[in-house]
Design a protein around this motif. Structure first.
Motif, PDB file in Angstrom:
ATOM      1  N   ALA A  28      17.688 -14.121 -12.750  1.00 39.47           N
ATOM      2  CA  ALA A  28      17.710 -15.361 -11.977  1.00 39.47           C
ATOM      3  C   ALA A  28      16.845 -16.417 -12.652  1.00 39.47           C
ATOM      4  N   SER A  29      17.351 -17.644 -12.701  1.00 35.16           N
ATOM      5  CA  SER A  29      16.570 -18.730 -13.273  1.00 35.16           C
ATOM      6  C   SER A  29      15.622 -19.264 -12.214  1.00 35.16           C
ATOM      7  N   PRO A  30      14.458 -19.814 -12.631  1.00 39.19           N
ATOM      8  CA  PRO A  30      13.496 -20.336 -11.665  1.00 39.19           C
ATOM      9  C   PRO A  30      14.133 -21.423 -10.799  1.00 39.19           C
ATOM     10  N   ARG A  31      13.806 -21.415  -9.533  1.00 39.10           N
ATOM     11  CA  ARG A  31      14.343 -22.422  -8.635  1.00 39.10           C
ATOM     12  C   ARG A  31      13.320 -22.713  -7.552  1.00 39.10           C
ATOM     13  N   ASP A  32      13.543 -23.779  -6.814  1.00 39.89           N
ATOM     14  CA  ASP A  32      12.632 -24.160  -5.741  1.00 39.89           C
ATOM     15  C   ASP A  32      13.457 -24.541  -4.523  1.00 39.89           C
ATOM     16  N   ASP A  33      13.403 -23.709  -3.485  1.00 42.37           N
ATOM     17  CA  ASP A  33      14.176 -23.933  -2.270  1.00 42.37           C
ATOM     18  C   ASP A  33      13.452 -24.812  -1.254  1.00 42.37           C
ATOM     19  N   PHE A  34      12.226 -25.245  -1.574  1.00 44.93           N
ATOM     20  CA  PHE A  34      11.459 -26.079  -0.655  1.00 44.93           C
ATOM     21  C   PHE A  34      11.374 -27.507  -1.203  1.00 44.93           C
ATOM     22  N   PRO A  35      11.998 -28.481  -0.545  1.00 44.68           N
ATOM     23  CA  PRO A  35      11.923 -29.874  -1.028  1.00 44.68           C
ATOM     24  C   PRO A  35      10.477 -30.365  -1.122  1.00 44.68           C
ATOM     25  N   SER A  36      10.150 -31.047  -2.200  1.00 49.20           N
ATOM     26  CA  SER A  36       8.793 -31.547  -2.424  1.00 49.20           C
ATOM     27  C   SER A  36       8.579 -32.896  -1.756  1.00 49.20           C
ATOM     28  N   CYS A  37       7.342 -33.147  -1.351  1.00 48.83           N
ATOM     29  CA  CYS A  37       6.971 -34.427  -0.740  1.00 48.83           C
ATOM     30  C   CYS A  37       6.440 -35.428  -1.766  1.00 48.83           C
ATOM     31  N   TYR A  38       6.244 -35.012  -2.990  1.00 45.35           N
ATOM     32  CA  TYR A  38       5.642 -35.900  -3.985  1.00 45.35           C
ATOM     33  C   TYR A  38       6.540 -37.094  -4.315  1.00 45.35           C
ATOM     34  N   SER A  39       7.843 -36.964  -4.064  1.00 43.28           N
ATOM     35  CA  SER A  39       8.741 -38.074  -4.401  1.00 43.28           C
ATOM     36  C   SER A  39       8.450 -39.326  -3.584  1.00 43.28           C
ATOM     37  N   VAL A  40       7.847 -39.171  -2.390  1.00 43.43           N
ATOM     38  CA  VAL A  40       7.558 -40.354  -1.574  1.00 43.43           C
ATOM     39  C   VAL A  40       6.414 -41.172  -2.173  1.00 43.43           C
ATOM     40  N   LEU A  41       5.686 -40.592  -3.124  1.00 47.15           N
ATOM     41  CA  LEU A  41       4.551 -41.283  -3.749  1.00 47.15           C
ATOM     42  C   LEU A  41       4.961 -42.050  -5.005  1.00 47.15           C
ATOM     43  N   GLY A  42       6.204 -41.878  -5.442  1.00 49.89           N
ATOM     44  CA  GLY A  42       6.676 -42.591  -6.623  1.00 49.89           C
ATOM     45  C   GLY A  42       5.852 -42.257  -7.852  1.00 49.89           C
ATOM     46  N   ASN A  43       5.468 -43.309  -8.601  1.00 51.53           N
ATOM     47  CA  ASN A  43       4.708 -43.102  -9.834  1.00 51.53           C
ATOM     48  C   ASN A  43       3.251 -42.733  -9.584  1.00 51.53           C
ATOM     49  N   GLN A  44       2.837 -42.685  -8.312  1.00 50.09           N
ATOM     50  CA  GLN A  44       1.468 -42.265  -7.988  1.00 50.09           C
ATOM     51  C   GLN A  44       1.387 -40.780  -7.634  1.00 50.09           C
ATOM     52  N   ALA A  45       2.486 -40.090  -7.769  1.00 49.89           N
ATOM     53  CA  ALA A  45       2.493 -38.655  -7.500  1.00 49.89           C
ATOM     54  C   ALA A  45       1.623 -37.922  -8.515  1.00 49.89           C
ATOM     55  N   PRO A  46       0.861 -36.909  -8.082  1.00 48.17           N
ATOM     56  CA  PRO A  46       0.011 -36.159  -9.027  1.00 48.17           C
ATOM     57  C   PRO A  46       0.858 -35.343  -9.992  1.00 48.17           C
ATOM     58  N   GLU A  47       0.268 -35.005 -11.119  1.00 43.77           N
ATOM     59  CA  GLU A  47       0.971 -34.181 -12.096  1.00 43.77           C
ATOM     60  C   GLU A  47       1.216 -32.782 -11.533  1.00 43.77           C
ATOM     61  N   SER A  48       2.361 -32.235 -11.888  1.00 49.05           N
ATOM     62  CA  SER A  48       2.703 -30.895 -11.434  1.00 49.05           C
ATOM     63  C   SER A  48       1.750 -29.873 -12.048  1.00 49.05           C
ATOM     64  N   LYS A  49       1.351 -28.898 -11.265  1.00 51.42           N
ATOM     65  CA  LYS A  49       0.499 -27.836 -11.784  1.00 51.42           C
ATOM     66  C   LYS A  49       0.925 -26.503 -11.177  1.00 51.42           C
ATOM     67  N   ALA A  50       0.511 -25.436 -11.829  1.00 57.18           N
ATOM     68  CA  ALA A  50       0.918 -24.097 -11.403  1.00 57.18           C
ATOM     69  C   ALA A  50       0.401 -23.808 -10.005  1.00 57.18           C
ATOM     70  N   PRO A  51       1.130 -22.977  -9.245  1.00 56.04           N
ATOM     71  CA  PRO A  51       0.658 -22.626  -7.901  1.00 56.04           C
ATOM     72  C   PRO A  51      -0.655 -21.864  -7.959  1.00 56.04           C
ATOM     73  N   GLN A 178       6.398 -12.786 -14.520  1.00 57.85           N
ATOM     74  CA  GLN A 178       6.719 -14.095 -15.081  1.00 57.85           C
ATOM     75  C   GLN A 178       6.067 -15.240 -14.315  1.00 57.85           C
ATOM     76  N   SER A 179       5.449 -14.948 -13.188  1.00 60.32           N
ATOM     77  CA  SER A 179       4.858 -15.988 -12.354  1.00 60.32           C
ATOM     78  C   SER A 179       3.707 -16.691 -13.065  1.00 60.32           C
ATOM     79  N   GLU A 180       3.635 -18.013 -12.894  1.00 63.38           N
ATOM     80  CA  GLU A 180       2.556 -18.803 -13.473  1.00 63.38           C
ATOM     81  C   GLU A 180       1.370 -18.941 -12.531  1.00 63.38           C
ATOM     82  N   ALA A 181       1.438 -18.324 -11.371  1.00 62.94           N
ATOM     83  CA  ALA A 181       0.372 -18.444 -10.375  1.00 62.94           C
ATOM     84  C   ALA A 181      -0.929 -17.830 -10.884  1.00 62.94           C
ATOM     85  N   GLU A 182      -2.035 -18.440 -10.491  1.00 64.95           N
ATOM     86  CA  GLU A 182      -3.345 -17.914 -10.872  1.00 64.95           C
ATOM     87  C   GLU A 182      -3.589 -16.539 -10.238  1.00 64.95           C
TER      88      GLU A 182
END
Length: 283
Positions: A28-51, A178-182
């Motif tokens: 299975a390829s990585p996927r995300d079934d939970f919509p993110s809220c960062y899109s409402v922040l536009g270009n002020q959204a924080p950089e993505s980081k590992a869980p 394969q998880s990138e989580a700490e």
């Protein structure tokens, strides 16, 4: 974009997600079934980081749980999850047609904004983000509950084998390691009664005569060890479907010793043993 808009978009893609769910988790390829809220922040959204953490819930569908144990499993998950975590649900039963391993849901919960991040974002966007995060929390919990309910309902005791070690090896190599989580945490909902051609807790006198060290060597020889990548493992349901519906404390100690050794040899740690309920928090 509001969270409702995000959910609408997600709904349109469910048919594609369903196709992904039906594939083997090993590919299975990585996927995300939970919509993110960062899109409402536009270009002020924080950089993505590992869980910060990823919780892997693995449900053994070769046994049926009572209502109390089902609720107990849901409760442990909801008590654990925090913003910034990732959640993955995995199910297995037997290598039989229509009963393959699957990944019903997987996704990341957004991190909350740090104080210094909130300071530079406008009030309107902050309100939209906070409202979205509240909706995301409800969406995630409902999605997890619905997926687990379906997984429990699909369980059957009529299946021929419980390939527990084989399924764990599949999940650990293809997903968990394969998880990138700490931090990786596993909640395994199972009676822990291995019943495969290599090792069976039912045959040859049953688990009462289990030779822990010999069985561990056999698991290693046949390539049944996992690759847990430092994950901690918590169990709910151990021993609930033993021979004649009862397993003595000495027998349960042998079972626990075997799985403790198995997880240690697989790069993990048995941190919670629910017999059948898990009294401590997931860790």
């Amino acid at each position: 974009m509001s969270f409702r808009d995000l959910l609408t978009i997600t709904g349109r893609t469910l048919s594609f997600v369903a196709l992904a769910v039906s594939t083997s988790v090993a590919t299975a390829s990585p996927r995300d079934d939970f919509p993110s809220c960062y899109s409402v922040l536009g270009n002020q959204a924080p950089e993505s980081k590992a869980p910060a953490r990823e919780l892997f819930v693995i449900i053994d569908q070769t046994l049926k749980l009572d209502v109390d144990l089902k609720r107990h499993s849901h409760q442990k998950i909801h008590e654990f999850l925090n913003p910034g975590d990732r959640f993955t649900l995995l199910t297995f039963s037997a290598y039989a047609e229509g009963r393959y391993a699957s990944m019903p849901v997987t996704g990341k919960i957004d991190y909350a904004l740090a104080d210094d991040q909130r300071y530079v974002i406008g009030t309107k966007k902050l309100r939209a983000f906070d409202d979205c995060m509240a909706r995301q929390n409800m969406f995630v919990r409902k999605r997890i509950d619905a997926s687990m309910k379906e997984a429990f309902e699909q369980a059957s005791t009529d299946l021929p084998k419980t390939e527990l070690m084989g399924s764990l090896a599949n999940f650990s190599n293809g997903v968990i390691s394969q998880s990138e989580a700490e931090r990786k945490v596993v909640l395994l909902v199972s009676d822990m009664m291995e019943n495969s051609e290599t090792i069976s807790f039912y045959g040859a006198g049953g688990i009462n005569n289990l030779n822990v060290q010999s069985s561990l060597e056999k698991a290693s020889k046949h390539g049944l060890l996992s690759n847990l990548g430092g994950a901690s493992v918590n169990i709910v349901g151990a021993g609930i479907s033993g021979n004649d519906g009862y397993l003595s404390q000495s027998t349960m100690r042998k079972m626990k010793d075997f799985w403790s050794g198995y997880f240690e040899r697989s790069g993990g740690t048995l941190t919670g043993w629910g017999q059948p309920e898990l009294f401590e928090a997931l860790r």
